[in-house]
Design a protein around this motif. Structure first.
Motif, PDB file in Angstrom:
ATOM      1  N   PHE A 162      -9.578  -2.087   8.790  1.00 36.75           N
ATOM      2  CA  PHE A 162      -8.235  -1.599   8.510  1.00 36.75           C
ATOM      3  C   PHE A 162      -7.306  -0.755   9.285  1.00 36.75           C
ATOM      4  N   GLN A 163      -6.723  -1.330   9.540  1.00 40.43           N
ATOM      5  CA  GLN A 163      -5.697  -0.233  10.863  1.00 40.43           C
ATOM      6  C   GLN A 163      -5.537   0.776  10.988  1.00 40.43           C
ATOM      7  N   ALA A 164      -5.865   1.233   9.410  1.00 34.47           N
ATOM      8  CA  ALA A 164      -6.204   2.560   9.195  1.00 34.47           C
ATOM      9  C   ALA A 164      -7.267   3.471   9.677  1.00 34.47           C
ATOM     10  N   ARG A 165      -8.615   2.650  10.280  1.00 31.72           N
ATOM     11  CA  ARG A 165     -10.009   2.917  10.261  1.00 31.72           C
ATOM     12  C   ARG A 165     -10.586   2.669   8.898  1.00 31.72           C
ATOM     13  N   GLY A 166     -11.728   3.543   9.205  1.00 29.91           N
ATOM     14  CA  GLY A 166     -12.574   3.107   7.876  1.00 29.91           C
ATOM     15  C   GLY A 166     -12.414   4.701   7.136  1.00 29.91           C
ATOM     16  N   ALA A 167     -11.733   5.607   7.113  1.00 31.23           N
ATOM     17  CA  ALA A 167     -11.213   6.856   6.902  1.00 31.23           C
ATOM     18  C   ALA A 167     -10.186   6.101   5.521  1.00 31.23           C
ATOM     19  N   GLY A 168      -9.274   5.967   6.536  1.00 30.02           N
ATOM     20  CA  GLY A 168      -8.048   5.213   6.123  1.00 30.02           C
ATOM     21  C   GLY A 168      -8.200   4.396   4.722  1.00 30.02           C
ATOM     22  N   ARG A 169      -9.098   3.187   4.915  1.00 24.11           N
ATOM     23  CA  ARG A 169      -9.284   2.562   4.403  1.00 24.11           C
ATOM     24  C   ARG A 169     -10.130   3.210   3.209  1.00 24.11           C
ATOM     25  N   ALA A 170     -10.829   4.157   2.849  1.00 28.12           N
ATOM     26  CA  ALA A 170     -11.490   4.509   2.028  1.00 28.12           C
ATOM     27  C   ALA A 170     -10.704   5.256   0.850  1.00 28.12           C
ATOM     28  N   ALA A 171      -9.563   5.971   1.751  1.00 26.39           N
ATOM     29  CA  ALA A 171      -8.280   6.763   0.860  1.00 26.39           C
ATOM     30  C   ALA A 171      -7.910   5.780   0.111  1.00 26.39           C
ATOM     31  N   LEU A 172      -7.085   4.755   0.234  1.00 28.55           N
ATOM     32  CA  LEU A 172      -6.511   3.545  -0.245  1.00 28.55           C
ATOM     33  C   LEU A 172      -7.113   2.830  -0.823  1.00 28.55           C
ATOM     34  N   ALA A 173      -7.847   2.534  -0.571  1.00 29.43           N
ATOM     35  CA  ALA A 173      -8.715   1.607  -1.436  1.00 29.43           C
ATOM     36  C   ALA A 173      -8.890   1.711  -3.036  1.00 29.43           C
ATOM     37  N   PRO A 174      -9.537   3.277  -3.521  1.00 26.83           N
ATOM     38  CA  PRO A 174      -9.099   3.211  -4.920  1.00 26.83           C
ATOM     39  C   PRO A 174      -7.837   2.762  -5.433  1.00 26.83           C
ATOM     40  N   LEU A 175      -6.614   3.310  -5.040  1.00 23.64           N
ATOM     41  CA  LEU A 175      -5.133   3.269  -5.434  1.00 23.64           C
ATOM     42  C   LEU A 175      -4.727   1.848  -5.714  1.00 23.64           C
ATOM     43  N   VAL A 176      -4.903   0.855  -4.599  1.00 21.14           N
ATOM     44  CA  VAL A 176      -4.837  -0.315  -4.695  1.00 21.14           C
ATOM     45  C   VAL A 176      -5.797  -0.889  -5.526  1.00 21.14           C
ATOM     46  N   GLY A 177      -7.057  -1.007  -5.899  1.00 17.28           N
ATOM     47  CA  GLY A 177      -7.753  -1.128  -6.439  1.00 17.28           C
ATOM     48  C   GLY A 177      -6.853  -1.531  -8.082  1.00 17.28           C
ATOM     49  N   MET A 178      -6.853  -0.755  -8.524  1.00 12.06           N
ATOM     50  CA  MET A 178      -6.280   0.165  -9.568  1.00 12.06           C
ATOM     51  C   MET A 178      -5.069  -0.709  -9.518  1.00 12.06           C
ATOM     52  N   GLN A 179      -3.840  -0.698  -8.840  1.00 12.17           N
ATOM     53  CA  GLN A 179      -2.991  -1.706  -8.664  1.00 12.17           C
ATOM     54  C   GLN A 179      -2.819  -3.327  -9.150  1.00 12.17           C
ATOM     55  N   ALA A 180      -4.535  -3.423  -8.621  1.00 13.19           N
ATOM     56  CA  ALA A 180      -5.333  -5.041  -8.611  1.00 13.19           C
ATOM     57  C   ALA A 180      -5.179  -5.271  -9.737  1.00 13.19           C
ATOM     58  N   ARG A 181      -5.414  -4.361 -10.331  1.00 14.73           N
ATOM     59  CA  ARG A 181      -6.417  -4.282 -12.018  1.00 14.73           C
ATOM     60  C   ARG A 181      -4.979  -4.330 -12.910  1.00 14.73           C
ATOM     61  N   LEU A 182      -3.788  -3.532 -12.185  1.00 14.83           N
ATOM     62  CA  LEU A 182      -2.879  -3.866 -13.307  1.00 14.83           C
ATOM     63  C   LEU A 182      -1.960  -4.322 -12.986  1.00 14.83           C
ATOM     64  N   GLU A 183      -1.229  -4.889 -11.763  1.00 12.13           N
ATOM     65  CA  GLU A 183      -0.484  -5.605 -11.447  1.00 12.13           C
ATOM     66  C   GLU A 183      -0.679  -6.002 -10.469  1.00 12.13           C
ATOM     67  N   PRO A 184      -1.405  -7.275  -9.614  1.00 16.06           N
ATOM     68  CA  PRO A 184      -1.677  -7.464  -8.877  1.00 16.06           C
ATOM     69  C   PRO A 184      -0.685  -8.193  -7.884  1.00 16.06           C
ATOM     70  N   HIS A 185      -0.085  -8.797  -8.588  1.00 20.04           N
ATOM     71  CA  HIS A 185       1.240  -9.698  -7.850  1.00 20.04           C
ATOM     72  C   HIS A 185       2.587  -8.885  -7.608  1.00 20.04           C
ATOM     73  N   ALA A 186       2.464  -6.954  -7.523  1.00 14.97           N
ATOM     74  CA  ALA A 186       3.514  -6.504  -7.321  1.00 14.97           C
ATOM     75  C   ALA A 186       3.986  -6.730  -6.154  1.00 14.97           C
ATOM     76  N   SER A 187       4.960  -6.210  -5.268  1.00 12.99           N
ATOM     77  CA  SER A 187       5.401  -5.988  -4.054  1.00 12.99           C
ATOM     78  C   SER A 187       4.732  -4.700  -3.481  1.00 12.99           C
ATOM     79  N   LEU A 188       4.213  -4.637  -2.187  1.00 10.45           N
ATOM     80  CA  LEU A 188       3.838  -3.716  -1.164  1.00 10.45           C
ATOM     81  C   LEU A 188       5.253  -3.940  -0.139  1.00 10.45           C
TER      82      LEU A 188
END
Length: 326
Positions: A162-188
């Protein structure tokens, strides 16, 4: 299974539609493209003689690089390209472009494509996989899951981190994972400013003509379901793979990932942080060669003519060293 028909790329190119299992959006297909010029007598043994090449494109992309097909044909290989589900030739009006929940789901079209490629052959040919950007990520994971299937892997600016490197990916992944479960087709938010398109499209500062509906100026809209799948792929790469084939990585020598246009973007990768990709590359396999090309764009083979020539030379030199002889 559908038959081969003439392709939009014109003479010597054919395509074949691959029906896939339907999903929540209905009908799903992939498309296999092949290059079939007239046979000719060869005076010397070609470096990739007898091999099959399967190319997979990147995000917001499809196969249109005819010069790449000609290169592999001249090297002695049969060339095929796969437009994945919901991309390019495979995209249908009712679908969310590029939508996928798990990169491993692409195994379905990969397996069918490889079966089609082997039709009429007494035995399977050596397989060279070639992937660009997200396609490089997909093929790296596929090769790791399918040992013994690949003779060589050529990756053109693969999106391995990821362009934000491993630390940025690790911080972002849980939030994205939660949204993927709730609204997988929501716009980012769309962070593609169209600078890369400006560097390659003949409608702007580039030299290449292609379908802007299949490869939009600012890319497809990004959704949590897709991003979650990509971040999971990046996390898997970070742990290290064990691809049992030699790997060639082609990268630009420089990045220009900026929020404003600069002329440097005509001679640099304006999409990925290439130094981070080079670091991740050596975790793919025991044998990895990284070639850094001065002046290369994100798609190395859409760079200026001198850079393309250098890239093709690097591929030939590497094939001579690492492609198993038959």
């Amino acid at each position: 299974m559908n038959s081969w028909v003439p392709d939009v790329l014109g003479d010597h190119f054919e395509r074949r539609t691959i029906p896939l299992e339907s999903d929540s959006e209905g009908e799903v297909v992939a498309t296999l493209v092949r290059y079939r010029p007239a046979p000719r007598v060869r005076l010397a043994k070609p470096v990739a003689g007898g091999a099959d090449v399967l190319y997979v494109h990147g995000w917001s992309d499809y196969f249109f690089q005819t010069q790449l097909a000609e290169f592999w044909h001249n090297a002695g290989a049969r060339f095929f390209a796969l437009d994945l589900r919901k991309y390019g030739r495979s995209l249908r009006p009712h679908q969310t472009p590029g939508d996928i929940a798990d990169l491993a789901a692409y195994d379905e079209e990969m397996e069918i494509a490889l079966e089609i490629m082997s039709e009429g052959e007494p035995q399977r040919r050596p397989l060279i996989l070639m992937g660009h950007s997200t396609g490089g990520l997909i093929l790296s994971l596929w090769a790791d899951r399918h040992p013994g299937r690949v003779a060589a892997l050529v990756l053109n600016s693969p999106w391995l981190e990821f362009q934000a490197r491993g630390a940025g990916r690790a911080a972002l992944a849980p939030l994205v994972g939660m949204q993927a479960r709730l609204e997988p087709h929501a716009s980012l938010p769309n962070v593609d400013f169209g600078f890369y398109t400006r560097s390659i499209s003949s409608t702007m500062d580039g030299e290449w003509t292609y379908n802007l509906d299949w490869r939009p100026i600012r890319g497809f809209a990004v959704h949590p379901g897709w991003l979650n799948a990509v971040l999971a792929g990046h996390a898997r790469i970070a742990t290290g793979l064990s691809i049992d084939a030699p790997v060639l990585i082609l990268l630009s020598a420089h990045s220009a990932v900026l929020p404003r246009w600069t002329p440097d973007m005509m001679r640099a990768d304006s999409v990925l942080v290439v130094d981070d990709i080079a670091v991740r590359a050596v975790r793919l396999a025991p044998i990895v060669t990284v070639a850094r090309l001065d002046g290369a764009l994100h798609d190395v083979f859409l760079s200026a003519a001198d850079v393309r020539a250098d890239a093709y030379t690097q591929v030939i030199r590497w094939l001579r060293a690492y492609l198993p002889s038959r």
